[in-house]
Design a protein around this motif. Sequence first.
Motif, mmCIF file in Angstrom:
data_model
loop_
_atom_site.group_PDB
_atom_site.id
_atom_site.type_symbol
_atom_site.label_atom_id
_atom_site.label_comp_id
_atom_site.label_asym_id
_atom_site.label_seq_id
_atom_site.Cartn_x
_atom_site.Cartn_y
_atom_site.Cartn_z
ATOM 1 N N GLY A 1 0.689 -1.706 -0.105
ATOM 2 C CA GLY A 1 0.188 -0.089 0.225
ATOM 3 C C GLY A 1 0.900 1.383 0.152
ATOM 4 N N ASP A 2 1.966 0.815 0.875
ATOM 5 C CA ASP A 2 2.365 2.748 0.558
ATOM 6 C C ASP A 2 3.922 2.251 -0.508
ATOM 7 O OD1 ASP A 2 1.983 3.076 3.641
ATOM 8 O OD2 ASP A 2 3.440 1.855 4.148
ATOM 9 N N ASN A 3 3.730 1.794 -0.935
ATOM 10 C CA ASN A 3 4.187 1.780 -2.069
ATOM 11 C C ASN A 3 3.669 2.413 -3.602
ATOM 12 O OD1 ASN A 3 7.020 0.762 -3.580
ATOM 13 N ND2 ASN A 3 7.067 -1.267 -1.318
ATOM 14 N N VAL A 4 2.768 1.994 -3.265
ATOM 15 C CA VAL A 4 1.016 2.382 -4.381
ATOM 16 C C VAL A 4 0.914 3.391 -3.737
ATOM 17 C CG1 VAL A 4 -0.789 1.905 -5.024
ATOM 18 C CG2 VAL A 4 0.705 -0.195 -5.038
ATOM 19 N N GLY A 5 0.627 4.334 -2.664
ATOM 20 C CA GLY A 5 0.753 5.332 -2.428
ATOM 21 C C GLY A 5 2.267 6.363 -2.242
ATOM 22 N N PHE A 6 2.964 6.220 -2.740
ATOM 23 C CA PHE A 6 4.356 7.021 -2.711
ATOM 24 C C PHE A 6 4.420 7.846 -3.216
ATOM 25 C CE2 PHE A 6 8.637 7.711 -3.341
ATOM 26 C CZ PHE A 6 8.981 8.162 -2.383
ATOM 27 N N GLY A 7 3.607 8.604 -4.209
ATOM 28 C CA GLY A 7 3.754 9.225 -5.511
ATOM 29 C C GLY A 7 2.133 10.463 -5.179
ATOM 30 N N LEU A 8 1.713 10.092 -4.042
ATOM 31 C CA LEU A 8 0.642 11.029 -3.470
ATOM 32 C C LEU A 8 1.404 11.568 -2.047
ATOM 33 C CD1 LEU A 8 -2.907 9.052 -3.975
ATOM 34 C CD2 LEU A 8 -1.331 10.593 -5.723
ATOM 35 N N MET B 1 3.987 11.944 -1.775
ATOM 36 C CA MET B 1 5.216 13.255 -2.064
ATOM 37 C C MET B 1 4.191 14.091 -2.366
ATOM 38 S SD MET B 1 7.988 11.953 -2.319
ATOM 39 C CE MET B 1 7.678 11.259 -0.668
ATOM 40 N N ARG B 2 3.202 14.578 -2.748
ATOM 41 C CA ARG B 2 2.257 15.392 -2.708
ATOM 42 C C ARG B 2 1.894 15.952 -1.691
ATOM 43 N NH1 ARG B 2 -0.613 13.949 -9.017
ATOM 44 N NH2 ARG B 2 1.824 13.761 -10.195
ATOM 45 N N LYS B 3 1.909 15.221 -0.620
ATOM 46 C CA LYS B 3 1.689 15.415 0.608
ATOM 47 C C LYS B 3 0.495 15.862 0.811
ATOM 48 C CE LYS B 3 5.215 18.153 2.744
ATOM 49 N NZ LYS B 3 6.504 17.641 1.479
ATOM 50 N N ILE B 4 -0.849 14.758 0.289
ATOM 51 C CA ILE B 4 -1.418 14.150 -0.187
ATOM 52 C C ILE B 4 -2.773 13.747 1.261
ATOM 53 C CG2 ILE B 4 -4.094 13.600 -1.218
ATOM 54 C CD1 ILE B 4 -2.450 14.527 -3.573
ATOM 55 N N ASP B 5 -3.555 14.051 2.057
ATOM 56 C CA ASP B 5 -4.558 13.017 2.869
ATOM 57 C C ASP B 5 -4.545 12.638 3.163
ATOM 58 O OD1 ASP B 5 -6.082 14.075 5.853
ATOM 59 O OD2 ASP B 5 -7.541 12.598 4.704
ATOM 60 N N LYS B 6 -4.241 11.695 4.228
ATOM 61 C CA LYS B 6 -3.546 9.908 4.211
ATOM 62 C C LYS B 6 -4.643 9.193 4.145
ATOM 63 C CE LYS B 6 -1.358 7.163 8.268
ATOM 64 N NZ LYS B 6 -1.113 7.876 9.700
ATOM 65 N N LYS B 7 -6.047 9.954 4.717
ATOM 66 C CA LYS B 7 -7.255 8.698 4.350
ATOM 67 C C LYS B 7 -7.482 8.986 2.548
ATOM 68 C CE LYS B 7 -9.722 7.286 8.346
ATOM 69 N NZ LYS B 7 -8.256 7.452 8.680
ATOM 70 N N VAL B 8 -7.394 9.884 2.052
ATOM 71 C CA VAL B 8 -7.639 10.219 0.691
ATOM 72 C C VAL B 8 -6.413 9.471 -0.484
ATOM 73 C CG1 VAL B 8 -6.783 11.611 -1.516
ATOM 74 C CG2 VAL B 8 -7.992 12.046 0.493
ATOM 75 N N GLU C 1 -5.163 6.205 0.959
ATOM 76 C CA GLU C 1 -5.893 4.876 1.443
ATOM 77 C C GLU C 1 -6.715 4.446 0.487
ATOM 78 O OE1 GLU C 1 -6.293 4.239 5.956
ATOM 79 O OE2 GLU C 1 -4.706 4.882 5.947
ATOM 80 N N LYS C 2 -7.494 5.439 0.207
ATOM 81 C CA LYS C 2 -9.144 5.046 -0.507
ATOM 82 C C LYS C 2 -8.411 5.179 -2.322
ATOM 83 C CE LYS C 2 -12.848 5.701 -2.114
ATOM 84 N NZ LYS C 2 -12.752 5.115 -3.297
ATOM 85 N N ARG C 3 -7.651 5.653 -2.236
ATOM 86 C CA ARG C 3 -7.292 6.191 -4.057
ATOM 87 C C ARG C 3 -5.471 4.385 -3.787
ATOM 88 N NH1 ARG C 3 -7.367 7.791 -8.631
ATOM 89 N NH2 ARG C 3 -5.654 8.244 -8.929
ATOM 90 N N VAL C 4 -5.072 3.613 -2.980
ATOM 91 C CA VAL C 4 -4.669 2.810 -3.438
ATOM 92 C C VAL C 4 -5.435 1.594 -3.414
ATOM 93 C CG1 VAL C 4 -2.898 1.012 -1.785
ATOM 94 C CG2 VAL C 4 -2.425 4.120 -2.064
ATOM 95 N N ASP C 5 -6.465 2.144 -2.030
ATOM 96 C CA ASP C 5 -7.238 0.307 -2.597
ATOM 97 C C ASP C 5 -7.935 0.436 -3.893
ATOM 98 O OD1 ASP C 5 -7.286 -0.145 0.295
ATOM 99 O OD2 ASP C 5 -8.566 0.668 0.579
ATOM 100 N N ASP C 6 -8.572 2.030 -4.446
ATOM 101 C CA ASP C 6 -9.535 1.946 -5.685
ATOM 102 C C ASP C 6 -8.188 1.509 -6.708
ATOM 103 O OD1 ASP C 6 -11.231 3.397 -5.311
ATOM 104 O OD2 ASP C 6 -10.883 4.429 -5.688
#
Length: 353
Positions: A95-102, A104-111, A113-118
């Motif tokens: 999950g952290d691998n997939v979310g890495f790019g976001l 870096m852009r300091k996007i909200d954690k909850k957002v 998590e949702k995007r990673v699942d998608d």
Amino acid sequence: MTHVVFDQLTKIYPGADFKAVDDVTLDIPSGRLVAFLGPSGCGKTTMLKMITGLLRPTQGSITFDGENILGVPAEKRGAVMVFQNHLLFPYMSVGDNVGFGLKMRKIDKKVIEKRVDDMLELVKLPGVAKRRPNQLSGGQQQRVALARALITDPRVLLLDEPLSNLDAHLRDEMRGLILSIQRDLDVTTIFVTHDQEEAVLLADQIALIFDGKLVQYAPSTEFYERPISERGARFFGGLNFVPGTRQGNMVKTSIGSFQIATQGYEQAPEGDVMLTIRPERVQIVSQPADTNCITAKVSNTIYMGTHTRFKVQVQDDIEIEAARGDFTGSIETGDTVSVHFPEKRIWVVPRDS
Ligand SMILES: Nc1ncnc2c1ncn2[C@@H]1O[C@H](COP(=O)(O)OP(=O)(O)OP(=O)(O)O)[C@@H](O)[C@H]1O
Ligand SMILES: [Mg+2]
């Protein structure tokens, strides 16, 4: 959707005495899937790296929707690359691998998590976010790498031989997945491969590259039916080559004169040429035709599962591979047969020196 254009793109690596990429001009319409195809060392990865910003061109430009991107920092270009060896961070969860790019852009954690699942859903790997990359198979890791690239909504997706580490079955599956995701998201995609079959299966258009130069850029069927170079024809599995001389609608060769169709040959070369015709188009026929027919001895039969190919020796130095035409009898090694070259199927290319 982003329209990508290369204009006279050239790369000479520092200290090198050759052009890794040599004057390439190329137009990739938005939302299309284009394959960069060519043998090892022809400059494919170098081109991708210039798009992402990992490398600076020596000359030329790259534009996205008309805007020159060479002055734009890599992280702002919106071009993401999936590498051959997928380079997941081993110490991070999937999950952290997939979310890495976001992140870096300091996007909200909850957002995130949702995007990673998608994204994991999109690449058909739901529920693996908590695992480590080494707890996944090679094919699954490759899908994670794809999810990690797609999460940032890239303008351009660059896939550098992403399937070459996978076995044949997984490769098929991943190809299907890449195609359906690419169609769904409409993201302009460049797929690098040295496998011509893979390029044909995936791409709307193929850019064939030899020695840093763009040789031909066309839809895949053209590479089979209308190659523009002998090397390109051979690369696409062309097997039949007979040197000859073309004058208008006739090609004279040492195995006979062949008529070619009147239409579609306007751009083909005249004079010294190489006649070529695909094995599946050369036909063993029951009755010798008046034109474009030769007699030859069967030197080998090759069973290919769904059909059989026949090698026929026309001259000491010229062997042609042919398919069964309307001849229904048995064809054995040593038989003499009539072999027809349909005039619309003959093609001519300049002879390689
Ligand atoms: N950092 C570098 N410094 C100098 N030469 C390089 C460098 N990277 C690549 N090259 C050379 O540039 C040419 C193109 O390399 P590139 O990696 O783009 O090829 P490729 O088409 O991706 O090949 P492959 O299919 O093997 O990955 C090769 O001759 C290579 O040796
Ligand atoms: Mg490469």
